[in-house]
Scaffold this motif. Structure first.
Motif, PDB file in Angstrom:
ATOM      1  N   ALA A  41     -10.842 -38.022  35.036  1.00 53.87           N
ATOM      2  CA  ALA A  41     -11.090 -38.476  36.413  1.00 53.87           C
ATOM      3  C   ALA A  41      -9.905 -38.108  37.309  1.00 53.87           C
ATOM      4  O   ALA A  41     -10.093 -37.616  38.428  1.00 53.87           O
ATOM      5  CB  ALA A  41     -11.345 -39.976  36.436  1.00 53.87           C
ATOM      6  N   LEU A  42      -8.692 -38.320  36.818  1.00 54.78           N
ATOM      7  CA  LEU A  42      -7.502 -37.942  37.599  1.00 54.78           C
ATOM      8  C   LEU A  42      -7.429 -36.438  37.828  1.00 54.78           C
ATOM      9  O   LEU A  42      -7.133 -35.980  38.934  1.00 54.78           O
ATOM     10  CB  LEU A  42      -6.232 -38.415  36.892  1.00 54.78           C
ATOM     11  N   ILE A  43      -7.710 -35.674  36.781  1.00 48.31           N
ATOM     12  CA  ILE A  43      -7.671 -34.206  36.917  1.00 48.31           C
ATOM     13  C   ILE A  43      -8.698 -33.738  37.935  1.00 48.31           C
ATOM     14  O   ILE A  43      -8.401 -32.895  38.785  1.00 48.31           O
ATOM     15  CB  ILE A  43      -7.891 -33.537  35.544  1.00 48.31           C
ATOM     16  N   ILE A  44      -9.915 -34.281  37.858  1.00 47.67           N
ATOM     17  CA  ILE A  44     -10.974 -33.875  38.783  1.00 47.67           C
ATOM     18  C   ILE A  44     -10.585 -34.188  40.223  1.00 47.67           C
ATOM     19  O   ILE A  44     -10.765 -33.362  41.118  1.00 47.67           O
ATOM     20  CB  ILE A  44     -12.299 -34.570  38.410  1.00 47.67           C
ATOM     21  N   ILE A  45     -10.042 -35.370  40.455  1.00 50.12           N
ATOM     22  CA  ILE A  45      -9.748 -35.796  41.825  1.00 50.12           C
ATOM     23  C   ILE A  45      -8.473 -35.149  42.366  1.00 50.12           C
ATOM     24  O   ILE A  45      -8.444 -34.685  43.503  1.00 50.12           O
ATOM     25  CB  ILE A  45      -9.644 -37.334  41.884  1.00 50.12           C
ATOM     26  N   VAL A  46      -7.428 -35.089  41.560  1.00 50.70           N
ATOM     27  CA  VAL A  46      -6.122 -34.651  42.056  1.00 50.70           C
ATOM     28  C   VAL A  46      -6.009 -33.131  42.178  1.00 50.70           C
ATOM     29  O   VAL A  46      -5.414 -32.621  43.122  1.00 50.70           O
ATOM     30  CB  VAL A  46      -4.989 -35.201  41.150  1.00 50.70           C
ATOM     31  N   ILE A  47      -6.593 -32.395  41.234  1.00 48.23           N
ATOM     32  CA  ILE A  47      -6.402 -30.946  41.231  1.00 48.23           C
ATOM     33  C   ILE A  47      -7.494 -30.236  42.033  1.00 48.23           C
ATOM     34  O   ILE A  47      -7.739 -29.052  41.846  1.00 48.23           O
ATOM     35  CB  ILE A  47      -6.291 -30.404  39.785  1.00 48.23           C
ATOM     36  N   SER A  48      -8.167 -30.941  42.900  1.00 47.00           N
ATOM     37  CA  SER A  48      -9.059 -30.344  43.881  1.00 47.00           C
ATOM     38  C   SER A  48     -10.094 -29.410  43.270  1.00 47.00           C
ATOM     39  O   SER A  48     -10.882 -29.825  42.445  1.00 47.00           O
ATOM     40  CB  SER A  48      -8.193 -29.652  44.921  1.00 47.00           C
ATOM     41  N   ILE A  49     -10.129 -28.151  43.647  1.00 43.17           N
ATOM     42  CA  ILE A  49     -11.208 -27.244  43.243  1.00 43.17           C
ATOM     43  C   ILE A  49     -11.079 -26.818  41.784  1.00 43.17           C
ATOM     44  O   ILE A  49     -12.082 -26.568  41.111  1.00 43.17           O
ATOM     45  CB  ILE A  49     -11.285 -26.032  44.192  1.00 43.17           C
ATOM     46  N   ILE A  50      -9.895 -26.765  41.245  1.00 43.30           N
ATOM     47  CA  ILE A  50      -9.693 -26.334  39.865  1.00 43.30           C
ATOM     48  C   ILE A  50      -9.986 -27.476  38.880  1.00 43.30           C
ATOM     49  O   ILE A  50     -10.448 -27.228  37.765  1.00 43.30           O
ATOM     50  CB  ILE A  50      -8.243 -25.817  39.661  1.00 43.30           C
ATOM     51  N   GLY A  51      -9.772 -28.714  39.272  1.00 44.58           N
ATOM     52  CA  GLY A  51      -9.994 -29.862  38.390  1.00 44.58           C
ATOM     53  C   GLY A  51     -11.410 -29.959  37.844  1.00 44.58           C
ATOM     54  O   GLY A  51     -11.600 -30.080  36.631  1.00 44.58           O
ATOM     55  N   PRO A  52     -12.429 -29.926  38.702  1.00 45.91           N
ATOM     56  CA  PRO A  52     -13.802 -29.966  38.181  1.00 45.91           C
ATOM     57  C   PRO A  52     -14.135 -28.779  37.276  1.00 45.91           C
ATOM     58  O   PRO A  52     -14.827 -28.935  36.272  1.00 45.91           O
ATOM     59  CB  PRO A  52     -14.664 -29.939  39.449  1.00 45.91           C
ATOM     60  N   VAL A  53     -13.621 -27.612  37.604  1.00 48.75           N
ATOM     61  CA  VAL A  53     -13.859 -26.431  36.771  1.00 48.75           C
ATOM     62  C   VAL A  53     -13.227 -26.638  35.396  1.00 48.75           C
ATOM     63  O   VAL A  53     -13.846 -26.349  34.365  1.00 48.75           O
ATOM     64  CB  VAL A  53     -13.319 -25.155  37.451  1.00 48.75           C
ATOM     65  N   LEU A  54     -12.000 -27.159  35.361  1.00 49.27           N
ATOM     66  CA  LEU A  54     -11.338 -27.449  34.089  1.00 49.27           C
ATOM     67  C   LEU A  54     -12.131 -28.466  33.274  1.00 49.27           C
ATOM     68  O   LEU A  54     -12.262 -28.343  32.053  1.00 49.27           O
ATOM     69  CB  LEU A  54      -9.916 -27.964  34.318  1.00 49.27           C
ATOM     70  N   TYR A  55     -12.665 -29.471  33.958  1.00 45.60           N
ATOM     71  CA  TYR A  55     -13.459 -30.487  33.257  1.00 45.60           C
ATOM     72  C   TYR A  55     -14.689 -29.857  32.602  1.00 45.60           C
ATOM     73  O   TYR A  55     -14.989 -30.128  31.444  1.00 45.60           O
ATOM     74  CB  TYR A  55     -13.887 -31.600  34.214  1.00 45.60           C
ATOM     75  N   PHE A  56     -15.414 -29.024  33.344  1.00 45.90           N
ATOM     76  CA  PHE A  56     -16.630 -28.430  32.788  1.00 45.90           C
ATOM     77  C   PHE A  56     -16.328 -27.436  31.671  1.00 45.90           C
ATOM     78  O   PHE A  56     -17.136 -27.254  30.772  1.00 45.90           O
ATOM     79  CB  PHE A  56     -17.460 -27.768  33.886  1.00 45.90           C
ATOM     80  N   ILE A  57     -15.177 -26.795  31.705  1.00 45.77           N
ATOM     81  CA  ILE A  57     -14.828 -25.840  30.647  1.00 45.77           C
ATOM     82  C   ILE A  57     -14.243 -26.548  29.431  1.00 45.77           C
ATOM     83  O   ILE A  57     -14.635 -26.260  28.290  1.00 45.77           O
ATOM     84  CB  ILE A  57     -13.840 -24.789  31.186  1.00 45.77           C
ATOM     85  N   PHE A  58     -13.289 -27.454  29.627  1.00 48.82           N
ATOM     86  CA  PHE A  58     -12.553 -28.048  28.510  1.00 48.82           C
ATOM     87  C   PHE A  58     -12.886 -29.515  28.231  1.00 48.82           C
ATOM     88  O   PHE A  58     -12.691 -29.981  27.114  1.00 48.82           O
ATOM     89  CB  PHE A  58     -11.038 -27.940  28.754  1.00 48.82           C
ATOM     90  N   GLY A  59     -13.334 -30.258  29.217  1.00 48.91           N
ATOM     91  CA  GLY A  59     -13.490 -31.705  29.063  1.00 48.91           C
ATOM     92  C   GLY A  59     -14.769 -32.152  28.417  1.00 48.91           C
ATOM     93  O   GLY A  59     -14.792 -33.161  27.723  1.00 48.91           O
ATOM     94  N   ARG A  60     -15.844 -31.409  28.638  1.00 47.27           N
ATOM     95  CA  ARG A  60     -17.121 -31.826  28.070  1.00 47.27           C
ATOM     96  C   ARG A  60     -17.193 -31.476  26.598  1.00 47.27           C
ATOM     97  O   ARG A  60     -16.753 -30.427  26.177  1.00 47.27           O
ATOM     98  CB  ARG A  60     -18.269 -31.131  28.801  1.00 47.27           C
ATOM     99  N   ARG A  61     -17.754 -32.373  25.830  1.00 51.49           N
ATOM    100  CA  ARG A  61     -17.964 -32.095  24.399  1.00 51.49           C
ATOM    101  C   ARG A  61     -19.250 -31.301  24.253  1.00 51.49           C
ATOM    102  O   ARG A  61     -20.256 -31.588  24.894  1.00 51.49           O
ATOM    103  CB  ARG A  61     -18.111 -33.406  23.622  1.00 51.49           C
ATOM    104  N   GLN A  62     -19.206 -30.312  23.399  1.00 51.39           N
ATOM    105  CA  GLN A  62     -20.403 -29.517  23.133  1.00 51.39           C
ATOM    106  C   GLN A  62     -21.341 -30.309  22.230  1.00 51.39           C
ATOM    107  O   GLN A  62     -20.924 -30.939  21.289  1.00 51.39           O
ATOM    108  CB  GLN A  62     -20.018 -28.191  22.457  1.00 51.39           C
ATOM    109  N   ARG A  63     -22.609 -30.257  22.521  1.00 54.39           N
ATOM    110  CA  ARG A  63     -23.600 -31.034  21.756  1.00 54.39           C
ATOM    111  C   ARG A  63     -24.075 -30.308  20.564  1.00 54.39           C
ATOM    112  O   ARG A  63     -24.074 -29.217  20.356  1.00 54.39           O
ATOM    113  CB  ARG A  63     -24.783 -31.368  22.647  1.00 54.39           C
TER     114      ARG A  63
END
Length: 63
Positions: A41-63
């Motif tokens: 949540a901090l990464i998404i909010i603080v790092i602006s446009i790159i934060g959400p991209v980082l979350y979708f690449i590294f933060g989500r667990r693969q099913r």
């Protein structure tokens, strides 16, 4: 100072805002992430446009 060219800046701001909202909603809905949810949540909010991209690449667990 020169005037801001809103015709060029507005689409970027809209994309950034939509990415932020989608990432936060996904973070709330998902049960497990790679790392603590509060950290993502901090990464998404603080790092602006790159934060959400980082979350979708590294933060989500693969099913």
């Amino acid at each position: 100072m020169e005037a801001i060219n809103w015709a060029l800046l507005a689409p970027l701001l809209i994309i950034e805002f939509l990415l932020l909202i989608v990432a936060i909603v996904d973070l709330i809905k998902v049960k497990e992430t790679n790392g603590p949810k509060w950290m993502w949540a901090l990464i998404i909010i603080v790092i602006s446009i790159i934060g959400p991209v980082l979350y979708f690449i590294f933060g989500r667990r693969q099913r």
